[in-house]
Write a protein that holds these residues in place. Structure first.
Motif, PDB file in Angstrom:
ATOM      1  N   THR A   1       0.801  -1.216   0.000  1.00  0.00           N
ATOM      2  CA  THR A   1       0.000   0.000   0.000  1.00  0.00           C
ATOM      3  C   THR A   1       0.838   1.273   0.000  1.00  0.00           C
ATOM      4  N   ASP A   2       2.069   1.196   0.511  1.00  0.00           N
ATOM      5  CA  ASP A   2       2.859   2.410   0.688  1.00  0.00           C
ATOM      6  C   ASP A   2       3.968   2.489  -0.347  1.00  0.00           C
ATOM      7  N   ASN A   3       4.300   3.728  -0.672  1.00  0.00           N
ATOM      8  CA  ASN A   3       5.326   3.923  -1.688  1.00  0.00           C
ATOM      9  C   ASN A   3       5.898   5.330  -1.563  1.00  0.00           C
ATOM     10  N   PHE A   4       6.862   5.642  -2.449  1.00  0.00           N
ATOM     11  CA  PHE A   4       7.434   6.977  -2.412  1.00  0.00           C
ATOM     12  C   PHE A   4       7.716   7.413  -3.845  1.00  0.00           C
ATOM     13  N   ALA A   5       7.974   8.714  -3.993  1.00  0.00           N
ATOM     14  CA  ALA A   5       8.338   9.245  -5.304  1.00  0.00           C
ATOM     15  C   ALA A   5       9.363  10.340  -5.073  1.00  0.00           C
ATOM     16  N   SER A   6      10.362  10.408  -5.976  1.00  0.00           N
ATOM     17  CA  SER A   6      11.358  11.460  -5.788  1.00  0.00           C
ATOM     18  C   SER A   6      11.755  12.062  -7.118  1.00  0.00           C
ATOM     19  N   ALA A   7      12.199  13.312  -7.050  1.00  0.00           N
ATOM     20  CA  ALA A   7      12.606  14.016  -8.266  1.00  0.00           C
ATOM     21  C   ALA A   7      13.765  14.935  -7.919  1.00  0.00           C
ATOM     22  N   THR A   8      14.600  15.194  -8.910  1.00  0.00           N
ATOM     23  CA  THR A   8      15.723  16.101  -8.667  1.00  0.00           C
ATOM     24  C   THR A   8      15.696  17.222  -9.693  1.00  0.00           C
ATOM     25  N   PHE A   9      16.336  18.306  -9.329  1.00  0.00           N
ATOM     26  CA  PHE A   9      16.439  19.450 -10.218  1.00  0.00           C
ATOM     27  C   PHE A   9      17.784  20.100  -9.969  1.00  0.00           C
ATOM     28  N   SER A  10      18.432  20.566 -11.016  1.00  0.00           N
ATOM     29  CA  SER A  10      19.671  21.319 -10.771  1.00  0.00           C
ATOM     30  C   SER A  10      19.846  22.364 -11.857  1.00  0.00           C
ATOM     31  N   ASN A  11      20.439  23.475 -11.449  1.00  0.00           N
ATOM     32  CA  ASN A  11      20.841  24.481 -12.429  1.00  0.00           C
ATOM     33  C   ASN A  11      22.262  24.910 -12.080  1.00  0.00           C
ATOM     34  N   ALA A  12      22.694  26.020 -12.579  1.00  0.00           N
ATOM     35  CA  ALA A  12      24.107  26.375 -12.411  1.00  0.00           C
ATOM     36  C   ALA A  12      24.483  26.648 -10.965  1.00  0.00           C
ATOM     37  N   SER A  13      23.536  27.160 -10.180  1.00  0.00           N
ATOM     38  CA  SER A  13      23.949  27.563  -8.836  1.00  0.00           C
ATOM     39  C   SER A  13      23.380  26.698  -7.728  1.00  0.00           C
ATOM     40  N   LEU A  14      22.325  25.925  -8.000  1.00  0.00           N
ATOM     41  CA  LEU A  14      21.788  25.104  -6.917  1.00  0.00           C
ATOM     42  C   LEU A  14      21.267  23.774  -7.462  1.00  0.00           C
TER      43      LEU A  14
END
Lengths: 107, 212
Positions: B187-200
């Protein structure tokens, strides 16, 4: 039976022990980081289950090399304030930072 | 969570029972004759006042002087033996058993959908952002709340959410984020995402845990 509550001090000490045990005297090594995070998280989780409380747990660990860069972590939770809780422990040594968060959600 | 009877009402019941048995019926007929609108108003027309005096004089233990103006709460509300008002106890609602032990069919935490929502929101919110030591802390907090609200819309009911965001400065360092959960894998789960640009860079994770 009375509903259990998330005791922050207890969980905090469990997390600290797990961190010390896994990366206590070590310097940052890129090849070992994977293994370290896994062992910190597994150790924390197994100790938490040993408490025997009716909770579901989520443990997150962030290990970052000390290189002058800044880091922020934040979390927000949609849960029952009276029974659920969270505990975050920040640890560092000369070469790395380690931030471990444990969330406990009551059944 | 059990409802306790308010102690004042038990006392009042005793006082009323011990009092003249004739008074309760008289009180009810008097209440019926008064127009319903006079809930809290203070002004009393003289003829009604004389009728009230006749009941109140019987209850001399209440410490009232016949002929004096009563405050509105004494005439329309329940009064304890000390003459102070008793407010109705606030009853706690007890929810009935739903007898559900798992989520409905097809109503599970959809990790793929949540991941897409996270990616879209991160790109939108951090597209043009730059890292700053003072500004990034409140940015991280507001980001978690934003992501949580977005996730709440796509997640089925009876799911508790934990939203975790790591926001850092882009430098020459390496970083590892790991997590583990003790839950019901069906029943349980997770989701993840990443983001990056030049400074962070930012790493966002949302965990969904079913609450029975």
């Amino acid at each position: 039976c009375p509903p259990a509550s998330f005791l922050v001090d207890e969980v905090s000490s469990i997390i600290k022990e797990a961190i010390e045990g896994a990366i206590g005297g070590n310097a940052y090594q890129h090849s070992k980081v994977n293994q370290w995070t896994t062992s910190v998280v597994e150790q924390t989780l197994s100790q938490l289950t040993r408490l025997g409380k009716p909770f579901k747990y989520i443990v997150t660990c962030v290990i970052m090399q000390k290189n002058g860069a800044g880091l922020h972590t934040a979390s927000s939770c949609f849960w029952d304030n009276s029974s659920d809780g969270t505990c975050t422990v920040r640890w560092e040594n000369k070469t790395m930072y380690c931030i471990v968060s444990a969330f406990g959600l009551a059944l | 969570m059990a409802e306790q009877p308010f102690p004042g009402t038990a006392l009042l019941a005793q006082v009323l029972a011990a009092d003249n048995t004739e008074t309760p019926p008289l009180r009810t007929t008097r209440r019926g004759s008064q127009p319903p609108a006079r809930g809290t108003e203070d002004g009393k027309p003289p003829p009604l006042l004389s009728r009230r005096n006749s009941i109140l004089s019987r209850r001399s233990s209440f410490g009232m002087v016949p002929g004096s103006r009563r405050p509105s709460w004494m005439l329309h509300r329940r009064v304890s033996f000390t003459g102070l008002p008793i407010f109705q106890p606030i009853l706690k609602t007890r929810l009935e058993n739903t007898y559900r032990i798992g989520p409905d069919k097809g109503c599970k935490f959809d990790a793929e959908r949540v991941r897409r929502v996270l990616e879209g929101t991160l790109a939108c919110a951090l597209g043009t952002a730059a890292y700053s030591p003072q500004g990034s802390a409140p940015l991280a907090q507001s980001l978690t709340e934003l992501l949580q609200n977005q996730a709440k819309e796509v997640v089925p009911p009876r799911y508790k959410l934990v939203c975790h965001v790591v926001l850092g400065q882009q430098g020459q360092q390496s970083l590892m984020v790991a997590s583990r959960g003790l839950w019901d894998p069906e029943t349980d789960n997770f989701a993840s995402a990443t983001f990056s640009n030049a400074s962070l860079f930012a790493v966002a994770t949302v965990y969904g845990v079913y609450f029975e």
